[in-house]
Design a protein around this motif. Structure first.
Motif, mmCIF file in Angstrom:
data_model
loop_
_atom_site.group_PDB
_atom_site.id
_atom_site.type_symbol
_atom_site.label_atom_id
_atom_site.label_comp_id
_atom_site.label_asym_id
_atom_site.label_seq_id
_atom_site.Cartn_x
_atom_site.Cartn_y
_atom_site.Cartn_z
ATOM 1 N N ARG A 27 -0.998 -8.367 10.783
ATOM 2 C CA ARG A 27 -0.376 -7.046 10.827
ATOM 3 C C ARG A 27 -1.476 -6.015 10.603
ATOM 4 O O ARG A 27 -2.519 -6.317 10.000
ATOM 5 N N VAL A 61 -3.721 -3.162 9.007
ATOM 6 C CA VAL A 61 -4.018 -2.765 7.629
ATOM 7 C C VAL A 61 -4.329 -1.272 7.668
ATOM 8 O O VAL A 61 -5.323 -0.849 8.254
ATOM 9 N N GLU A 110 -3.766 1.644 2.689
ATOM 10 C CA GLU A 110 -3.997 0.362 2.022
ATOM 11 C C GLU A 110 -5.482 0.166 1.730
ATOM 12 O O GLU A 110 -5.859 -0.311 0.657
ATOM 13 N N GLU A 123 -8.986 -8.726 5.657
ATOM 14 C CA GLU A 123 -8.357 -9.889 6.305
ATOM 15 C C GLU A 123 -7.162 -10.413 5.493
ATOM 16 O O GLU A 123 -6.121 -10.718 6.050
ATOM 17 N N ALA A 124 -7.339 -10.494 4.172
ATOM 18 C CA ALA A 124 -6.260 -10.972 3.305
ATOM 19 C C ALA A 124 -5.059 -10.034 3.379
ATOM 20 O O ALA A 124 -3.908 -10.483 3.446
ATOM 21 N N GLN A 125 -5.313 -8.737 3.382
ATOM 22 C CA GLN A 125 -4.225 -7.763 3.465
ATOM 23 C C GLN A 125 -3.498 -7.891 4.806
ATOM 24 O O GLN A 125 -2.285 -7.757 4.877
ATOM 25 N N ARG A 172 -2.928 -10.531 6.379
ATOM 26 C CA ARG A 172 -2.109 -11.750 6.401
ATOM 27 C C ARG A 172 -0.819 -11.597 5.596
ATOM 28 O O ARG A 172 0.053 -12.443 5.665
ATOM 29 N N LYS A 173 -0.722 -10.533 4.794
ATOM 30 C CA LYS A 173 0.468 -10.356 3.927
ATOM 31 C C LYS A 173 1.684 -9.971 4.738
ATOM 32 O O LYS A 173 1.618 -9.314 5.738
#
Length: 133
Positions: free
Chosen positions: A90, A92, A96, A128-130, A132-133
């Motif tokens: 999604r 970012v 954020e 990248e982690a954000q 994937r949320k």
């Protein structure tokens, strides 16, 4: 690692995916040009949509290092070629990104008009982690 900004109404991540490989041009700022010249083949890139979206939407890879912009006269402007490597789960958003401690010192946050921004490995991972949320 880098972040490249683009106005999606002019050239979007969809365009890059469709073409598979694209020339990153239109950069005029001296600092951004210096950053383009520093890019190496294989460097990873986050693609950020400006305008109404203001979000990182996908990843790419530098496939050709800086060379003179074929559309410009004088040889002072350069371009790089990048290839699409995948969308984030999604987008970012800039809001954020500004809230992430890892990006507090990033030129993306501190120098909002800079179109070519270096990204650290920790910053890449955070985005990248954000995504994937």
């Amino acid at each position: 690692m880098w972040l490249l900004k683009t106005e999606p109404t002019e050239y979007s991540y969809d365009d890059l995916e469709r073409e598979k490989r694209g020339r990153w041009d239109g950069v005029r700022n001296p600092v951004a040009l210096r950053n383009l010249r520093a890019m190496k083949r294989g460097d990873r890139v986050l693609v950020y949509h400006t305008g109404a979206e203001r979000a990182v939407v996908g990843t790419a890879e530098v496939v050709a290092e800086a060379y003179p912009d074929p559309k410009a006269k004088g040889g002072t402007l350069v371009v790089v070629d990048i290839a699409a490597r995948g969308r984030l789960g999604r987008p970012v958003t800039l809001a954020e990104i500004k809230a992430m401690a890892e990006l507090a010192q990033s030129p993306l946050v501190r120098q909002g008009r800079l179109s070519v921004v270096p990204i650290t490995p920790a910053q890449w991972k955070a985005v990248e982690a954000q995504g994937r949320k």
